[in-house]
Structure formats: C-alpha cells, structure tokens
Design a protein around this motif. Structure first.
Motif, PDB file in Angstrom:
ATOM      1  N   THR A   1      -6.792  -6.963  -1.226  1.00  0.00           N
ATOM      2  CA  THR A   1      -7.824  -5.688  -1.203  1.00  0.00           C
ATOM      3  C   THR A   1      -8.660  -5.544  -2.504  1.00  0.00           C
ATOM      4  O   THR A   1      -8.203  -5.822  -3.446  1.00  0.00           O
ATOM      5  CB  THR A   1      -6.727  -4.417  -1.003  1.00  0.00           C
TER       6      THR A   1
ATOM      7  N   ARG B   1     -13.612   0.819   2.551  1.00  0.00           N
ATOM      8  CA  ARG B   1     -12.691  -0.070   1.782  1.00  0.00           C
ATOM      9  C   ARG B   1     -12.973  -1.241   2.177  1.00  0.00           C
ATOM     10  O   ARG B   1     -13.332  -1.832   3.415  1.00  0.00           O
ATOM     11  CB  ARG B   1     -11.417   0.471   2.310  1.00  0.00           C
TER      12      ARG B   1
ATOM     13  N   ILE C   1      -5.198   6.652   0.501  1.00  0.00           N
ATOM     14  CA  ILE C   1      -4.479   5.600   0.025  1.00  0.00           C
ATOM     15  C   ILE C   1      -4.243   5.897  -1.367  1.00  0.00           C
ATOM     16  O   ILE C   1      -5.202   6.054  -2.367  1.00  0.00           O
ATOM     17  CB  ILE C   1      -5.379   4.130  -0.164  1.00  0.00           C
TER      18      ILE C   1
ATOM     19  N   GLU D   1      -3.512   0.948  -3.761  1.00  0.00           N
ATOM     20  CA  GLU D   1      -4.123   0.144  -2.946  1.00  0.00           C
ATOM     21  C   GLU D   1      -2.872  -1.122  -2.940  1.00  0.00           C
ATOM     22  O   GLU D   1      -2.415  -1.123  -3.940  1.00  0.00           O
ATOM     23  CB  GLU D   1      -5.542  -0.410  -3.560  1.00  0.00           C
TER      24      GLU D   1
ATOM     25  N   ARG E   1     -11.877  -5.493   1.862  1.00  0.00           N
ATOM     26  CA  ARG E   1     -10.808  -6.367   2.024  1.00  0.00           C
ATOM     27  C   ARG E   1     -11.334  -8.002   2.079  1.00  0.00           C
ATOM     28  O   ARG E   1     -12.212  -8.035   2.933  1.00  0.00           O
ATOM     29  CB  ARG E   1      -9.706  -6.153   2.890  1.00  0.00           C
TER      30      ARG E   1
ATOM     31  N   GLY F   1     -10.504  -2.606  -2.595  1.00  0.00           N
ATOM     32  CA  GLY F   1     -10.607  -1.268  -2.787  1.00  0.00           C
ATOM     33  C   GLY F   1     -11.873  -0.571  -2.433  1.00  0.00           C
ATOM     34  O   GLY F   1     -12.602  -1.078  -1.470  1.00  0.00           O
ATOM     35  N   GLN F   2     -12.100   0.668  -2.805  1.00  0.00           N
ATOM     36  CA  GLN F   2     -13.028   1.634  -1.948  1.00  0.00           C
ATOM     37  C   GLN F   2     -14.407   1.313  -2.821  1.00  0.00           C
ATOM     38  O   GLN F   2     -14.527   0.749  -4.154  1.00  0.00           O
ATOM     39  CB  GLN F   2     -12.858   3.032  -2.408  1.00  0.00           C
TER      40      GLN F   2
ATOM     41  N   ILE G   1       0.793  -1.134   0.053  1.00  0.00           N
ATOM     42  CA  ILE G   1       0.070   0.138   0.127  1.00  0.00           C
ATOM     43  C   ILE G   1       0.930   1.375   0.061  1.00  0.00           C
ATOM     44  O   ILE G   1       1.926   1.208   0.759  1.00  0.00           O
ATOM     45  CB  ILE G   1      -0.859  -0.034   1.284  1.00  0.00           C
TER      46      ILE G   1
END
Length: 523
Positions: free
Chosen positions: A274, A248, A108, A111, A250, A276-277, A40
């Motif tokens: 991850t 976010r 971030i 990512e 995960r 992401g958003q 990250i």
C-alpha cells in the motif's frame, strides 16, 4: 534449488532513466518511510458518494428537480464474496473481477497490506470486496452479499453526449456525503477530473542507478470507483479512469508477464504494498535498499522475473522455455535459502517426505501452493536478491521443459540427501537421482551467472561456490561459441546425468565436440 529442505523444515518460522510514455509531468513522490505491511485497521464507515441514492441526490442538487429531472439507474453493484478455497477464488478472478480483501467505504485508521475479517477463522480466505456490473451473473455456488447499488457515470453509455457535467455531480456528491475533505480545490481552469499517472522505480545499489519497476500493477480507488494499470518497462503507468478527489494507491505484485509474488497470511496469491492516500493526478515512488525491506525485495524479484521472461525468447538465437503460466513466488525474510519446488504445478505435493517435514503445515501450504520460494536473510543488496531470483527462474524453465516426472525425482534426491548426508545442501552426489540434481543445478548456476554478467559485467559470486557438481563446463563451452539457448536445447527429460548431458551436447553440436570434451574432462 538452493536448500529446498531448509524451506520445508522452517516454513513455520517464516510464517509467524529512460523517457516514458506521453503523460503529464511526474507527480508528488510517496514517502516510503511510512509504508506498513501489517493489517489494515478500519475506522468508521463512510457514506459512499457513488451509491445510487447519493448520486441521484447530487444530480438533483446540481440540475434541480423540476421538469426534465433525470432518474438514474444503477450501473454497478458493490458486493462481497466469501470464496471457499483457492478454486472458488481463482474462478472469481477468471471472471475479470478485481478483488480486495477490505471494504472500500470505511475510514483507514492504519494503512497496511492486508485485512482479515475478525469474524472469520484465520485459516480461511477472508471476505473479498468487488465492484461488478449491474448485469453481472453471480456464480450459484459462491457465497456473496450485495452491499450497495451504485452509479458511476463513466459506466453509463448514455452519458457520453448528454451535456451533463458529471464531474460536478460527483464533487457535489462528495460534499453532500461529508467527504468534501477528499476533493482537490478548483483553483485553475485546468483543475478537474484527473487520470492518475506516475513512475515507480527501484534503485540498484550496486550500480547506483534507478530503473522502472516493470510490469507491476498499480491499483487505486476512491470508494467504489476503481482504476488500475500496469507499469511499462521503465516504470511509468497511466490509469485511464477519471477521479475528482484523493485516492488510495497500491502496488499489486501480479506481473503482466504471468507471475505473482505473494505471501500475505498464506492466503493471497499476489502481495500488495500500500502506498497510501494521494492526489488524483497520481503519485510516484522511488524504492531503494534503505526503503522498507519487504517492498524493496518485492520490487527486485519482480524486475528479475520481468527481465528473465524477456530473455527467454532469443529471436534468431533460439529460446528458453518460459516458466509455466501463473507462476507463484513467495519471499521469506527470515530464510537464507531458496527453492523451485513447483508445488502449485503438481510437483511432490503429496510425497511422504514433504508431509513429514511440514506436518500440520501441509494443509496450510495446500491453500495457495508456491512454485518458487526466495529466502533473502542476509541478502542486503539488489544484486544478491536479483541473482538468487534469476537462479530459481532458470529452474522453472527447466521444469517447463522436462515436466513433473523428472522434477519429482530431482526433489526426492534433495530431500533424501539432506537426511542421509547430515544436512549437506546437495548431498554427496551419491544416489539414484543424483544426476537429475547435477544437471538441474549446473544449468541454473550457469544461467544465473550469464544473467549476472549481462547486467554487471563480472561473474556472479555463486560461481565461486564449490559442490560435487560444477557449472563451469557449461560456462567454458558458452565462452567458445555455444549460447545459453543452445545449451538449454540439450537439457531435455532424457538428460539425467552429467554423462548424458555431455553426450547430448556432442550429438546436437558436432562442430563443438572437441570443445565439449575438453570442458567436461577439465572440470
């Protein structure tokens, strides 16, 4: 225990459709093409809307500061810990703390799956960030730093019937702290706080069918406000916490069955992928063989493990010992071999042969010891990875039954044979502990094949592999009436050769003596 020695010697190379629960309609799909497994990259620090100071300011802005003003008191503490080794890390986890390896109040920029504080040595566990209750008792011997006192209305019992629109207060705090860009617009009457939900699936390219990613943890956060839930057997998840803005997401491969899939810098026991958003109402994802390779492999091994644990309890048919709790699995992209060394559970860790092959890597290995390693180099499809994982889970069940003394001899034979036979996978069958190897591999190839047959209706390709031992006698007697549970009952710690395996089977199942004798004589 497919080529365990290759794993030991090459460790340094691989280091560089069913209806779900009653939830709202499935939400937006995650674009998996953008998934990164690198570190990250943090940007600028953000102003956390959930700090006590910011939530008080937002409350005052919504409800005014005149008589009757409410003085908020902290409900939570945003803190970071610096555990020294696995023992301290595990102790924190045992307290129910959700640990993250990166701060939650930074932008971030890129990512990724992990973060390593640049001020710390790379062979040390990095700072672990967490949100704990304001009444939390900090362990005296674990280093920590309090970062903020926070207010999360859902954690304050007095808010349940106080008439305050806490969602409006939260939204106002996002606005006052410069984070309004994260808020979803309130365009309809039903807009407002959301409980994230969705479905995570993986496509079996051999059948063409998607199936749920089973029992995996979906973790999400918006600053210090956290939420998590396990997927069910069909891949659906429902997080019970309300969120007002983008969060976010995960996937944490720590399965609710009791195993974890990990290999992040060698120092994180459960891998993170991850997503992401995404919006507060939730996200869904469909993983396939064309998705990012690590994510696909983790999903397949996860499902192989979940399915394996499910079939251990055969009900009236019997049982197979489940692999030991807290089973730790590493997946190596650049190895074509797999192993079930059971190192975390004490097998062979300090043996001189292991130390000889690992050398300086031995100290790194001991930070977070793997039990199972799965090499997937050349294994492109779902079925191949699934079969390989099933084979190693079968070994783990065998270990759970026979224990460390048997297993140390088993691994010793494989290591020694590799040296004396010029690299043959299982040696030549000559040696004091060759029988341990024969019994262990016969069982695991046999069960791998049954699991493959259950899933695809055809034998596993591994049944065509020729070694000095053969799993075919077990397949022969299973086709004539003995179950996998019957056969597992026969492989206790006293069964250390093919001959004792045959003898024990005949003792346990006298009605099948002729079938057992025919099987072992023929093959």
């Amino acid at each position: 225990m497919k080529r365990i020695v290759h794993y030991l010697m090459l460790m340094s190379l691989c280091a560089c459709g069913q209806k779900g629960p009653d939830v709202p309609g499935i939400t937006s799909m995650v674009d998996l093409e953008g998934i990164s497994h690198e570190m990250i990259e943090l940007g600028s620090k953000l102003d956390d809307p959930y700090t006590l100071e910011n939530m008080q300011a937002a409350y005052d802005a919504v409800y005014g500061t005149k008589a009757g003003r409410r003085e908020l008191t902290p409900t939570d503490i945003y803190v970071r810990f610096l555990p020294k080794g696995e023992e301290q890390y595990d102790r924190l986890k045992s307290l129910g703390i959700e640990l993250m390896d990166h701060p939650v109040d930074y932008q971030i920029v890129t990512e990724g799956d992990y973060y390593m504080d640049p001020t710390l040595p790379e062979d040390q566990i990095t700072w672990q960030y967490a949100v704990v209750s304001h009444s939390f008792s900090f362990p005296a011997d674990i280093e920590y730093e309090i970062l903020d006192e926070c207010y999360i209305a859902a954690h304050d019992a007095s808010t349940k019937s106080d008439g305050v629109d806490w969602a409006a207060v939260e939204r106002r705090s996002y606005e006052l702290t410069g984070n309004a860009w994260m808020l979803a617009p309130l365009t309809k009457a039903e807009d407002g706080p959301q409980k994230p939900h969705g479905r995570i699936t993986v496509v079996d390219d051999k059948t063409g069918e998607p199936e749920g990613v089973k029992g995996v943890m979906v973790n999400c956060n918006s600053f210090v406000k956290l939420g998590r839930a396990y997927t069910d057997e069909n891949g659906y998840y429902q997080i019970q916490n309300d969120f007002v803005g983008d969060i976010r997401y995960r996937l944490i491969f720590q399965n609710k069955k009791g195993f974890s899939i990990g290999f992040n810098l060698l120092l994180v026991p459960a891998s993170v992928s991850t997503l992401g958003q995404g919006p507060a109402e939730g996200v869904s994802a469909e993983i396939s063989v064309s998705s990012e390779r690590k994510l696909f492999a983790r999903a397949v091994v996860n499902n192989a493990g979940f399915d394996y644990f499910e079939q251990c309890d055969g009900g009236d048919k019997g049982f197979i010992s489940a692999p030991p709790s807290s089973l730790r699995i590493w997946i190596f992209q650049h190895l074509g071999c797999s192993s079930t060394a059971m190192l975390q559970h004490g097998a062979m860790v300090d043996h001189e042969l292991v130390t000889k092959y690992l050398g300086e890597y031995m100290s790194i290995l001991k930070n977070f010891l793997p039990d199972i390693t799965i090499g997937i180099n050349g294994a492109r499809g779902f079925a191949t990875i699934y079969a390989s994982a099933s084979h190693e889970f079968a070994h783990a069940s065998h270990f759970a039954k026979v224990g460390k003394p048997f297993w140390d001899k088993y691994i010793y034979y494989v290591l020694e044979s590799f040296v004396t036979s010029g690299g043959a996978t299982y040696g030549s069958g000559v040696g004091g502990y060759a029988g341990h190897c024969a019994v262990g591999e016969m069982w695991s190839y046999f069960l791998e094949n049954l699991i493959y047959m259950d899933r695809y209706g055809v034998p596993s390709p591994s049944m065509n592999v020729s070694y000095w031992f053969s799993p075919t006698p077990l397949r022969y007697i299973s086709e004539r009436g003995l179950t996998r549970y019957d056969i597992f009952a026969a492989i206790d710690g006293e069964v250390t050769s093919v001959a004792t395996l045959e003898s024990h089977l005949k003792t346990l199942y006298p009605d099948y003596v002729n079938v057992i004798e025919q099987a072992f004589a023929r093959y």
